[in-house]
Design a protein around this motif. Structure first.
Motif, PDB file in Angstrom:
ATOM      1  N   ILE A   1      61.759  25.968  31.660  1.00  0.00           N
ATOM      2  CA  ILE A   1      60.981  25.338  32.643  1.00  0.00           C
ATOM      3  C   ILE A   1      59.326  25.629  32.811  1.00  0.00           C
ATOM      4  O   ILE A   1      59.090  26.348  32.116  1.00  0.00           O
ATOM      5  CB  ILE A   1      61.633  26.140  34.271  1.00  0.00           C
ATOM      6  N   PRO A   2      58.841  25.054  33.507  1.00  0.00           N
ATOM      7  CA  PRO A   2      57.444  25.246  33.546  1.00  0.00           C
ATOM      8  C   PRO A   2      56.976  26.677  34.241  1.00  0.00           C
ATOM      9  O   PRO A   2      57.587  27.048  34.979  1.00  0.00           O
ATOM     10  CB  PRO A   2      56.809  24.060  34.386  1.00  0.00           C
ATOM     11  N   PHE A   3      56.144  27.280  33.507  1.00  0.00           N
ATOM     12  CA  PHE A   3      55.373  28.465  33.954  1.00  0.00           C
ATOM     13  C   PHE A   3      53.834  28.200  34.053  1.00  0.00           C
ATOM     14  O   PHE A   3      53.298  27.757  33.432  1.00  0.00           O
ATOM     15  CB  PHE A   3      55.672  29.539  32.935  1.00  0.00           C
ATOM     16  N   GLY A   4      53.555  28.910  35.331  1.00  0.00           N
ATOM     17  CA  GLY A   4      52.106  28.855  35.583  1.00  0.00           C
ATOM     18  C   GLY A   4      51.538  30.314  35.744  1.00  0.00           C
ATOM     19  O   GLY A   4      52.488  31.277  35.913  1.00  0.00           O
ATOM     20  N   HIS A   5      50.106  30.268  35.721  1.00  0.00           N
ATOM     21  CA  HIS A   5      49.244  31.434  35.966  1.00  0.00           C
ATOM     22  C   HIS A   5      48.383  31.308  36.881  1.00  0.00           C
ATOM     23  O   HIS A   5      47.507  30.307  36.728  1.00  0.00           O
ATOM     24  CB  HIS A   5      48.702  31.840  34.485  1.00  0.00           C
ATOM     25  N   ALA A   6      48.412  32.200  37.947  1.00  0.00           N
ATOM     26  CA  ALA A   6      47.362  31.869  38.943  1.00  0.00           C
ATOM     27  C   ALA A   6      46.556  33.129  39.242  1.00  0.00           C
ATOM     28  O   ALA A   6      47.228  34.385  39.623  1.00  0.00           O
ATOM     29  CB  ALA A   6      48.208  31.631  40.232  1.00  0.00           C
ATOM     30  N   ALA A   7      45.368  33.308  39.008  1.00  0.00           N
ATOM     31  CA  ALA A   7      44.482  34.413  39.535  1.00  0.00           C
ATOM     32  C   ALA A   7      43.527  34.005  40.337  1.00  0.00           C
ATOM     33  O   ALA A   7      43.317  32.714  40.410  1.00  0.00           O
ATOM     34  CB  ALA A   7      43.922  35.015  38.194  1.00  0.00           C
ATOM     35  N   PRO A   8      43.045  34.806  41.269  1.00  0.00           N
ATOM     36  CA  PRO A   8      41.672  34.567  42.082  1.00  0.00           C
ATOM     37  C   PRO A   8      40.809  33.985  41.274  1.00  0.00           C
ATOM     38  O   PRO A   8      40.428  34.275  40.216  1.00  0.00           O
ATOM     39  CB  PRO A   8      41.299  35.998  42.476  1.00  0.00           C
ATOM     40  N   VAL A   9      40.130  33.081  42.004  1.00  0.00           N
ATOM     41  CA  VAL A   9      39.107  32.352  41.154  1.00  0.00           C
ATOM     42  C   VAL A   9      37.664  33.016  41.610  1.00  0.00           C
ATOM     43  O   VAL A   9      37.320  33.220  42.935  1.00  0.00           O
ATOM     44  CB  VAL A   9      38.815  30.760  41.978  1.00  0.00           C
ATOM     45  N   GLU A  10      37.101  33.283  40.421  1.00  0.00           N
ATOM     46  CA  GLU A  10      35.783  34.285  40.411  1.00  0.00           C
ATOM     47  C   GLU A  10      34.813  33.222  41.171  1.00  0.00           C
ATOM     48  O   GLU A  10      34.628  32.137  41.081  1.00  0.00           O
ATOM     49  CB  GLU A  10      35.467  34.566  39.059  1.00  0.00           C
ATOM     50  N   GLY A  11      34.171  33.932  42.011  1.00  0.00           N
ATOM     51  CA  GLY A  11      32.717  33.524  42.600  1.00  0.00           C
ATOM     52  C   GLY A  11      33.266  32.714  43.984  1.00  0.00           C
ATOM     53  O   GLY A  11      32.277  32.354  44.795  1.00  0.00           O
ATOM     54  N   ARG A  12      34.609  32.853  44.449  1.00  0.00           N
ATOM     55  CA  ARG A  12      34.929  32.428  45.761  1.00  0.00           C
ATOM     56  C   ARG A  12      35.177  33.582  46.640  1.00  0.00           C
ATOM     57  O   ARG A  12      35.442  33.346  47.883  1.00  0.00           O
ATOM     58  CB  ARG A  12      36.053  31.334  45.576  1.00  0.00           C
ATOM     59  N   GLY A  13      35.080  34.557  46.209  1.00  0.00           N
ATOM     60  CA  GLY A  13      35.355  35.838  47.016  1.00  0.00           C
ATOM     61  C   GLY A  13      36.781  36.173  47.380  1.00  0.00           C
ATOM     62  O   GLY A  13      37.212  36.774  48.050  1.00  0.00           O
ATOM     63  N   GLU A  14      37.706  35.384  46.466  1.00  0.00           N
ATOM     64  CA  GLU A  14      39.460  35.455  46.769  1.00  0.00           C
ATOM     65  C   GLU A  14      39.466  36.909  46.130  1.00  0.00           C
ATOM     66  O   GLU A  14      39.166  37.481  45.199  1.00  0.00           O
ATOM     67  CB  GLU A  14      40.054  34.535  45.754  1.00  0.00           C
ATOM     68  N   THR A  15      40.471  37.425  46.997  1.00  0.00           N
ATOM     69  CA  THR A  15      41.336  38.816  46.493  1.00  0.00           C
ATOM     70  C   THR A  15      42.731  38.493  46.001  1.00  0.00           C
ATOM     71  O   THR A  15      43.318  39.410  45.312  1.00  0.00           O
ATOM     72  CB  THR A  15      41.573  40.044  47.459  1.00  0.00           C
ATOM     73  N   VAL A  16      43.280  37.240  46.407  1.00  0.00           N
ATOM     74  CA  VAL A  16      44.535  36.825  45.742  1.00  0.00           C
ATOM     75  C   VAL A  16      44.493  35.346  45.390  1.00  0.00           C
ATOM     76  O   VAL A  16      43.488  34.771  45.553  1.00  0.00           O
ATOM     77  CB  VAL A  16      45.711  36.985  46.734  1.00  0.00           C
ATOM     78  N   PRO A  17      45.321  34.991  44.381  1.00  0.00           N
ATOM     79  CA  PRO A  17      45.422  33.568  44.025  1.00  0.00           C
ATOM     80  C   PRO A  17      45.414  32.684  45.200  1.00  0.00           C
ATOM     81  O   PRO A  17      46.155  33.092  46.163  1.00  0.00           O
ATOM     82  CB  PRO A  17      46.619  33.429  43.097  1.00  0.00           C
ATOM     83  N   ALA A  18      44.848  31.505  45.201  1.00  0.00           N
ATOM     84  CA  ALA A  18      44.814  30.349  46.461  1.00  0.00           C
ATOM     85  C   ALA A  18      46.379  30.239  46.634  1.00  0.00           C
ATOM     86  O   ALA A  18      46.590  29.782  47.858  1.00  0.00           O
ATOM     87  CB  ALA A  18      43.871  29.341  46.071  1.00  0.00           C
ATOM     88  N   ILE A  19      47.178  29.946  45.468  1.00  0.00           N
ATOM     89  CA  ILE A  19      48.443  29.765  45.889  1.00  0.00           C
ATOM     90  C   ILE A  19      49.522  30.684  46.696  1.00  0.00           C
ATOM     91  O   ILE A  19      50.242  30.293  47.365  1.00  0.00           O
ATOM     92  CB  ILE A  19      49.317  29.377  44.353  1.00  0.00           C
ATOM     93  N   MET A  20      48.915  32.069  46.508  1.00  0.00           N
ATOM     94  CA  MET A  20      49.445  33.071  47.286  1.00  0.00           C
ATOM     95  C   MET A  20      49.108  32.714  49.045  1.00  0.00           C
ATOM     96  O   MET A  20      50.005  32.929  49.586  1.00  0.00           O
ATOM     97  CB  MET A  20      49.209  34.219  46.975  1.00  0.00           C
TER      98      MET A  20
END
Length: 162
Positions: A102-121
């Motif tokens: 099945i498809p697998f994805g990788h989501a990390a916080p986007v640098e420069g946006r001040g995110e502490t968790v990935p946007a998908i979370m």
């Protein structure tokens, strides 16, 4: 952070790097590509013990029992800590380890946006890992939580999709 979006329309699968069911890097994945029936998303981290003792075995059971009944599946590694361990390369390792085509994805916080968790979370309001989301054919989230009992969901969806 508030968790769960049961009853709400599913957000799109944005800000995620994907590999397909064969481990090849692919373009972004849309929910529509997972089919018109129920969809099951599994959020994990490679270093999460519960993801390996409960989450992945649950996902394998669900795929074995519902994968041929029009239920779509995808797994997303949500990196909210341990970015040195929970890397994009771990996707193929886990895909292979559990025999999941099945498809697998990788989501990390986007640098420069001040995110502490990935946007998908944030979008799915997940509370960590392992985390399951079940989306109904009408696009509404019907389950969004930590512990998913595979047998109960197979029984419930089996009547709906069989």
């Amino acid at each position: 952070m508030k968790t769960g979006i049961v009853g709400s329309p599913s957000p799109p699968l944005e800000n995620v790097q994907w590999i397909d069911g064969n481990g090849n890097q692919r373009d972004p994945l849309s929910l529509e590509e997972l089919g018109t029936g129920f969809k099951i998303l599994y959020f994990f981290q490679d270093w999460c013990a519960g993801c390996h003792t409960h989450g992945f075995p649950t996902l394998v059971t669900l795929l074995e029992n519902l994968g041929n009944k029009g239920v779509g599946f995808a797994a997303v590694q949500t990196v909210f800590e341990g970015s040195d361990v929970n890397t994009f390369d771990r996707l193929r390792e886990n895909q292979s380890r559990y025999g999941l085509g099945i498809p697998f994805g990788h989501a990390a916080p986007v640098e420069g946006r001040g995110e502490t968790v990935p946007a998908i979370m944030e979008a799915f309001q997940t509370g960590g890992t392992p985390w399951f989301v079940v989306i109904a054919p009408d696009g509404r989230v019907v389950y969004d939580g930590f512990r998913l009992e595979a047998d109960a969901l197979v029984h419930a969806l089996g009547a709906s999709v069989g």
